[in-house]
Design a protein around this motif. Structure first.
Motif, PDB file in Angstrom:
ATOM      1  N   THR A  97      -7.320  90.495  -9.397  1.00 51.05           N
ATOM      2  CA  THR A  97      -7.867  91.210 -10.729  1.00 51.05           C
ATOM      3  C   THR A  97      -9.152  91.886 -10.513  1.00 51.05           C
ATOM      4  O   THR A  97      -9.502  92.294 -11.615  1.00 51.05           O
ATOM      5  N   THR A 154     -10.853  82.254 -10.066  1.00 55.74           N
ATOM      6  CA  THR A 154      -8.961  83.193 -10.577  1.00 55.74           C
ATOM      7  C   THR A 154      -8.611  83.502 -11.999  1.00 55.74           C
ATOM      8  O   THR A 154      -7.886  84.226 -11.902  1.00 55.74           O
ATOM      9  N   ASP A 155      -9.629  82.472 -12.827  1.00 51.12           N
ATOM     10  CA  ASP A 155      -9.361  83.146 -14.395  1.00 51.12           C
ATOM     11  C   ASP A 155      -9.538  84.230 -14.755  1.00 51.12           C
ATOM     12  O   ASP A 155     -11.348  84.720 -13.700  1.00 51.12           O
ATOM     13  N   GLN A 156      -9.223  85.080 -15.018  1.00 48.16           N
ATOM     14  CA  GLN A 156      -9.991  86.568 -15.217  1.00 48.16           C
ATOM     15  C   GLN A 156     -11.274  86.436 -16.449  1.00 48.16           C
ATOM     16  O   GLN A 156     -11.929  87.659 -15.609  1.00 48.16           O
ATOM     17  N   GLU A 211     -14.821  88.601 -15.759  1.00 53.12           N
ATOM     18  CA  GLU A 211     -15.370  89.394 -16.950  1.00 53.12           C
ATOM     19  C   GLU A 211     -16.553  88.564 -17.256  1.00 53.12           C
ATOM     20  O   GLU A 211     -17.708  89.384 -17.855  1.00 53.12           O
ATOM     21  N   PHE A 231      -5.758  86.852  -5.438  1.00 45.42           N
ATOM     22  CA  PHE A 231      -5.303  86.905  -6.680  1.00 45.42           C
ATOM     23  C   PHE A 231      -6.891  87.205  -7.510  1.00 45.42           C
ATOM     24  O   PHE A 231      -7.056  88.981  -8.321  1.00 45.42           O
TER      25      PHE A 231
END
Length: 242
Positions: A193, A161-163, A167, A189
């Protein structure tokens, strides 16, 4: 997941135990120290603690102690050194492995990113591997990343869930993403994203309810799979003989 003890550690460790037991038996019965004092004498002699003898030794006992000390201490140092080397080498390999897989993730193109390596995610990876797809797994659980290593797939350790993790997964060059983490909120989420990072990405996820499916489709998922609905349909087909 437990792993086997390397032979280079197991063999000297067993030999060390055998030597200590043998020395304990010698002191206990040949030197007549008794079982406890015999074991105590064997341990303090091997570890070179330097305490005085439990009981006086005759010439034969001293000769045995010299041989036991020379053999036992050498074997003890070798065993301890091998254990330290194994631990250090394993830690370095682990660190290099994680970094290497991370660099590999940055070079991947036209790959499939699987978020979550639980039971569903694991089966997705297996099916994709059978079709020779490039797969990158994102999961925050060390045990599951061990599974990823065993399966031979690239992986990133972190929260999907951490962008920043998405990336790092080079999502702009990915072909598809599967959101298979535990909760519907986290899957939603991830879908939001991922869609923002790559509008052309094919996104597949799972939902445990119709309401969750609606939210996931609104977030940008192309395919929303309901495991319970599929299971129900298959069971009904089995009953109807289809």
């Amino acid at each position: 997941m437990p792993s086997r003890i390397p032979p280079r550690l197991l063999v000297p460790a067993i030999a060390l135990v055998v030597i200590v037991v043998g020395a304990s038996a010698w002191y206990a019965w040949v030197e007549e120290f008794g079982a406890f004092d015999g074991f105590y004498m064997a341990v303090i002699t091997l570890t070179t603690v330097g305490y005085e003898e439990v009981h006086p030794l005759d010439r034969g006992g001293r000769l045995f102690t010299i041989l036991y000390t020379g053999t036992g201490i050498g074997l003890l140092f070798y065993t301890v050194g091998a254990i330290v080397e194994e631990v250090v080498a394993g830690s370095i390999a682990e660190a290099l492995g994680v970094r290497g897989r991370s660099r590999r993730a940055g070079r991947m193109r036209n790959h499939v990113v699987v978020c979550g390596l639980g039971r569903v995610g694991r089966e997705v990876v297996r099916q994709l591997q059978e079709q020779d797809e490039q797969v990158l797994v994102i999961d925050s659980t060390e045990e599951r990343l061990e599974v990823a290593r065993e399966m031979g797939v690239a992986y990133l350790m972190g929260d999907a869930t951490d962008q920043r993790q998405l990336e790092r997964a080079n999502l702009e060059h990915a072909r598809a993403l599967v959101a298979a983490v535990h909760t519907a909120a986290d899957n939603t989420f991830i879908v939001l994203t991922a869609r923002a990072l790559n509008p052309d990405l094919t996104i597949t996820t799972r939902a445990t309810s119709d309401a969750a499916a609606v939210r996931l489709e609104a977030a940008g998922a192309d395919h929303v799979i309901s495991p319970y609905r599929i299971a129900g349909e298959r069971m009904a087909e089995a009953v109807l003989g289809r």
